[in-house]
Design a protein around this motif. Structure first.
Motif, PDB file in Angstrom:
ATOM      1  N   VAL A 447      38.491  28.589  33.805  1.00  0.00           N
ATOM      2  CA  VAL A 447      39.369  29.737  34.002  1.00  0.00           C
ATOM      3  C   VAL A 447      40.662  29.227  34.645  1.00  0.00           C
ATOM      4  O   VAL A 447      40.781  28.065  35.000  1.00  0.00           O
ATOM      5  CB  VAL A 447      38.722  30.804  34.924  1.00  0.00           C
ATOM      6  N   ASP A 448      41.621  30.118  34.789  1.00  0.00           N
ATOM      7  CA  ASP A 448      42.842  29.832  35.559  1.00  0.00           C
ATOM      8  C   ASP A 448      43.155  31.092  36.321  1.00  0.00           C
ATOM      9  O   ASP A 448      43.923  31.943  35.867  1.00  0.00           O
ATOM     10  CB  ASP A 448      43.987  29.435  34.627  1.00  0.00           C
ATOM     11  N   ALA A 449      42.545  31.231  37.511  1.00  0.00           N
ATOM     12  CA  ALA A 449      42.604  32.486  38.238  1.00  0.00           C
ATOM     13  C   ALA A 449      43.411  32.350  39.514  1.00  0.00           C
ATOM     14  O   ALA A 449      43.078  31.535  40.382  1.00  0.00           O
ATOM     15  CB  ALA A 449      41.190  32.971  38.565  1.00  0.00           C
ATOM     16  N   GLU A 450      44.471  33.156  39.602  1.00  0.00           N
ATOM     17  CA  GLU A 450      45.220  33.241  40.851  1.00  0.00           C
ATOM     18  C   GLU A 450      44.350  33.935  41.886  1.00  0.00           C
ATOM     19  O   GLU A 450      43.579  34.847  41.569  1.00  0.00           O
ATOM     20  CB  GLU A 450      46.516  34.024  40.612  1.00  0.00           C
ATOM     21  N   ILE A 451      44.486  33.538  43.151  1.00  0.00           N
ATOM     22  CA  ILE A 451      43.623  34.063  44.210  1.00  0.00           C
ATOM     23  C   ILE A 451      44.395  35.077  45.038  1.00  0.00           C
ATOM     24  O   ILE A 451      45.500  34.801  45.517  1.00  0.00           O
ATOM     25  CB  ILE A 451      43.104  32.927  45.118  1.00  0.00           C
ATOM     26  N   GLY A 452      43.818  36.252  45.214  1.00  0.00           N
ATOM     27  CA  GLY A 452      44.422  37.293  46.039  1.00  0.00           C
ATOM     28  C   GLY A 452      43.451  37.766  47.095  1.00  0.00           C
ATOM     29  O   GLY A 452      42.273  37.378  47.111  1.00  0.00           O
ATOM     30  N   ALA A 453      43.918  38.630  47.966  1.00  0.00           N
ATOM     31  CA  ALA A 453      43.067  39.103  49.059  1.00  0.00           C
ATOM     32  C   ALA A 453      41.883  39.899  48.539  1.00  0.00           C
ATOM     33  O   ALA A 453      40.776  39.817  49.091  1.00  0.00           O
ATOM     34  CB  ALA A 453      43.896  39.951  50.025  1.00  0.00           C
ATOM     35  N   HIS A 454      42.098  40.688  47.472  1.00  0.00           N
ATOM     36  CA  HIS A 454      41.036  41.545  46.943  1.00  0.00           C
ATOM     37  C   HIS A 454      40.826  41.225  45.465  1.00  0.00           C
ATOM     38  O   HIS A 454      41.754  41.339  44.657  1.00  0.00           O
ATOM     39  CB  HIS A 454      41.403  43.017  47.119  1.00  0.00           C
ATOM     40  N   GLY A 471      39.207  47.919  31.968  1.00  0.00           N
ATOM     41  CA  GLY A 471      40.549  48.405  32.256  1.00  0.00           C
ATOM     42  C   GLY A 471      40.616  49.910  32.381  1.00  0.00           C
ATOM     43  O   GLY A 471      41.296  50.435  33.268  1.00  0.00           O
ATOM     44  N   MET A 472      39.906  50.612  31.498  1.00  0.00           N
ATOM     45  CA  MET A 472      39.952  52.074  31.516  1.00  0.00           C
ATOM     46  C   MET A 472      39.312  52.633  32.786  1.00  0.00           C
ATOM     47  O   MET A 472      39.845  53.552  33.411  1.00  0.00           O
ATOM     48  CB  MET A 472      39.244  52.637  30.279  1.00  0.00           C
ATOM     49  N   ALA A 482      46.642  43.227  39.465  1.00  0.00           N
ATOM     50  CA  ALA A 482      47.771  42.310  39.627  1.00  0.00           C
ATOM     51  C   ALA A 482      47.657  41.124  38.688  1.00  0.00           C
ATOM     52  O   ALA A 482      48.661  40.597  38.212  1.00  0.00           O
ATOM     53  CB  ALA A 482      47.848  41.823  41.071  1.00  0.00           C
ATOM     54  N   ASN A 483      46.441  40.678  38.433  1.00  0.00           N
ATOM     55  CA  ASN A 483      46.222  39.504  37.574  1.00  0.00           C
ATOM     56  C   ASN A 483      44.837  39.613  36.961  1.00  0.00           C
ATOM     57  O   ASN A 483      43.887  40.030  37.625  1.00  0.00           O
ATOM     58  CB  ASN A 483      46.352  38.226  38.394  1.00  0.00           C
ATOM     59  N   LEU A 501      43.381  42.275  42.495  1.00  0.00           N
ATOM     60  CA  LEU A 501      43.716  43.686  42.619  1.00  0.00           C
ATOM     61  C   LEU A 501      44.662  43.932  43.782  1.00  0.00           C
ATOM     62  O   LEU A 501      44.766  43.128  44.704  1.00  0.00           O
ATOM     63  CB  LEU A 501      42.438  44.509  42.804  1.00  0.00           C
ATOM     64  N   ASP A 502      45.340  45.081  43.739  1.00  0.00           N
ATOM     65  CA  ASP A 502      46.304  45.405  44.788  1.00  0.00           C
ATOM     66  C   ASP A 502      45.645  45.942  46.048  1.00  0.00           C
ATOM     67  O   ASP A 502      46.283  46.005  47.109  1.00  0.00           O
ATOM     68  CB  ASP A 502      47.314  46.447  44.281  1.00  0.00           C
ATOM     69  N   GLU A 503      44.383  46.351  45.959  1.00  0.00           N
ATOM     70  CA  GLU A 503      43.716  46.922  47.128  1.00  0.00           C
ATOM     71  C   GLU A 503      42.222  46.642  47.053  1.00  0.00           C
ATOM     72  O   GLU A 503      41.689  46.308  45.991  1.00  0.00           O
ATOM     73  CB  GLU A 503      43.959  48.430  47.200  1.00  0.00           C
ATOM     74  N   GLU A 504      41.583  46.782  48.184  1.00  0.00           N
ATOM     75  CA  GLU A 504      40.139  46.545  48.243  1.00  0.00           C
ATOM     76  C   GLU A 504      39.411  47.635  47.467  1.00  0.00           C
ATOM     77  O   GLU A 504      39.755  48.819  47.536  1.00  0.00           O
ATOM     78  CB  GLU A 504      39.668  46.538  49.694  1.00  0.00           C
ATOM     79  N   LEU A 505      38.409  47.226  46.697  1.00  0.00           N
ATOM     80  CA  LEU A 505      37.673  48.174  45.877  1.00  0.00           C
ATOM     81  C   LEU A 505      36.778  49.071  46.726  1.00  0.00           C
ATOM     82  O   LEU A 505      36.078  48.603  47.628  1.00  0.00           O
ATOM     83  CB  LEU A 505      36.808  47.428  44.859  1.00  0.00           C
ATOM     84  N   LYS A 506      36.791  50.345  46.410  1.00  0.00           N
ATOM     85  CA  LYS A 506      35.920  51.300  47.085  1.00  0.00           C
ATOM     86  C   LYS A 506      34.545  51.282  46.408  1.00  0.00           C
ATOM     87  O   LYS A 506      34.428  50.969  45.218  1.00  0.00           O
ATOM     88  CB  LYS A 506      36.532  52.696  47.032  1.00  0.00           C
TER      89      LYS A 506
END
Length: 529
Positions: A447-454, A471-472, A482-483, A501-506
């Motif tokens: 893979v080629d995955a950028e790492i984010g906080a969430h 996606g839906m 975000a990626n 993702l832009d925020e932590e998943l609920k």
């Protein structure tokens, strides 16, 4: 701004170093002697600078809720409970080189003093006597010096002894033949050194292996007429046995700056002829006191401001230069550990780390500590690079490290594998030229995955409709991507997706994804960025 407490007497210049570097500092040189007051205020501080008066106990550390580093101005850390500090995640630093010359010079001074009976001769002359014939000494020229411990201070003593044209035998299990040749000494076993040395001087720390190294049994093996010097640590010599051998004449003289119990108000050695004793003066010169104070201020400031770790006793050292280069790789190591730790629900038996290419040439101890910390955070969020290896050892987790030359398209990478009772799980990552860490392989899938906080990890069979459902579902629940990175083993087989993702998943989002029936695994992953 980090905040440091100086709880013992320290040079004003050292205190100013903290301020000049941008560290807030409270100079309370007497508070270290007040246990209750120290415990009351210690929770305010990120750093604690001490000498020997402050006792850092496990109980005190319970109150040190923000403490990150303890700096001991000097080499001895008998007043710090290092295992308790490690469990708390607090780095313990000392300054092993600031007083090296001073301590080595004191050992040489003690050797001369006992060789020529200088203290007794001085006292006699002060008393108005002129006992020239009473004080018959011996030369050190052409004598054999046996040195126990050829480290930093020991090597300085060796240099001075060779300058005095002494022959030097060195006992040190960690001394290589090459280093012995470089120092100009003969490396020998302890028994040979004891049998041949005219003078013996000790320069080792007090550990379980060195405690009582000059025991009654070993003292009996010494050459008759030997003179013994100890300016290292108390507890290295059986003081009662030494006193008996001095009285019998087997040992001709002894000079001690340190004792098993300090302050030493009584000792079987006190009052014996040709025994020189001083009150732990090894580091007591103006130059040494200033040097260790400045050094501890610099080291603590470096750590609190840049993450550089020097002369740490419970964590691998990382220089400022290494910290600048390794920073992204240390973050990557932590992210790899955190990912795999959060993905693993069973007890972990082993953590295996492979370092490839440029990663294999870095400070692996520091990288390993970051990996282990990341893994352990899944069950204990308060763990860090100091406490994680301790926690892993307590749980019986085996750590294995492997290195290899560049073996792929990347300049280097790190691969982490955890082993449980039923399976192995692995992840690999690298640092790109932009300084950002990336995941490059999960479960053997590239893979080629950028790492984010969430992030979100999913696994599914490679069939049509899965990406659309993913996606839906996220879109319907207001989750912005975000990626998005995909990977699979082969068409129709296992496939994975990594979403930044832009925020932590609920929890309701996770349940909605699972309810689609499209996924074998749905797992939210969170990182400290």
């Amino acid at each position: 701004m980090p905040k440091v407490l100086v709880s013992d007497k320290l040079s004003e210049t050292a205190v100013q170093i903290f301020r000049d570097r941008g560290v807030e500092v409270d100079y309370l040189p007497d508070v270290g002697k007040d246990k209750e007051k120290l415990a009351e205020i210690i929770g305010q501080y990120d750093g604690l600078a001490i000498r020997s008066a402050t006792k850092v106990t496990a109980k005190l550390l319970e109150s040190a809720t923000n403490l990150k580093v303890i700096g001991r101005a000097g080499i001895g850390v008998d007043n710090v409970e290092i295992p308790a500090a490690s469990k708390k995640g607090v780095i313990v630093m000392n300054t092993p080189f600031g007083n090296s010359v001073t301590t080595a010079e004191h050992a040489i001074a003690l050797m001369f003093a006992v060789a020529r009976q200088l203290p007794e001769a001085s006292a006699s002359t002060h008393a108005g006597k002129w006992e020239k014939n009473r004080f018959m000494g011996v030369e050190v020229f052409n004598k054999t010096l046996g040195i126990i411990g050829a480290g930093n201070i020991g090597s300085i003593v060796i240099d001075r002894a060779l300058g005095l044209r002494m022959k030097v035998l060195a006992y040190d299990p960690f001394l290589s033949e090459e280093r012995a040749l470089e120092l100009g000494v003969k490396k020998v076993e302890l028994d040979e050194m004891l049998a041949k040395a005219d003078f013996i001087t000790l320069h080792v720390p007090l550990t379980d292996k060195t405690r009582n190294i000059l025991s009654r049994e070993n003292l009996a093996k010494t050459k008759k007429g030997v003179r013994i010097v100890n300016a290292a640590r108390g507890g290295l010599i059986d003081e009662e046995a030494l006193a008996e051998l001095l009285k019998s004449g087997h040992v001709a003289g002894a000079a001690l700056d340190v004792f098993a119990t300090e302050p030493a108000t009584e000792s079987p050695l006190f009052g014996l002829p040709n025994v020189v004793v001083t009150p732990h003066l090894g580091a007591s010169t103006n130059e040494a006191q200033e040097n260790v104070a400045l050094q501890v201020a610099e080291q603590m400031s470096d750590y609190l401001l840049t993450g550089a770790v020097q002369n740490a006793l419970n964590m691998p050292s990382v220089t400022a230069e290494e910290a600048a280069v390794m920073g992204p790789w240390i973050k990557l190591a932590g992210h790899l550990g955190a990912f795999i730790g959060q993905m693993t629900d069973e007890p972990i038996k082993a953590i295996n780390v492979l370092y490839d290419g440029v990663a294999a040439e870095m400070n692996l101890k520091a990288l390993n500590a970051s990996v282990i910390s990341g893994v352990m955070k899944a069950t204990n969020p308060d763990v860090n690079m100091v406490s994680a290896p301790v926690m892993a050892a307590e749980r019986g987790v085996q750590i294995a490290t492997t290195t290899q030359a560049k073996g792929g398209i990347f300049d280097g990478y790190i691969k982490v594998t955890v082993v449980t009772e039923t399976r192995e799980r692995s992840i690999a990552g690298t640092v790109f030229s932009d300084g950002k860490p990336r995941f490059i392989q999960i479960r053997g899938i590239n893979v080629d995955a950028e790492i984010g906080a969430h992030m979100l990890y999913t696994r599914n069979k490679d069939v049509p409709g899965v990406i659309g459902a993913l996606g839906m579902t996220l879109g319907d629940l207001g989750v912005n991507i975000a990626n998005f990175t995909l990977g699979r083993t082969k068409a129709g087989d296992d496939a994975i997706a990594i979403l930044y993702l832009d925020e932590e998943l609920k929890p309701e989002v996770i349940e909605a994804l699972r309810a689609t029936g499209k996924f074998i695994q749905v797992r939210p992953i969170n990182f400290e960025i």
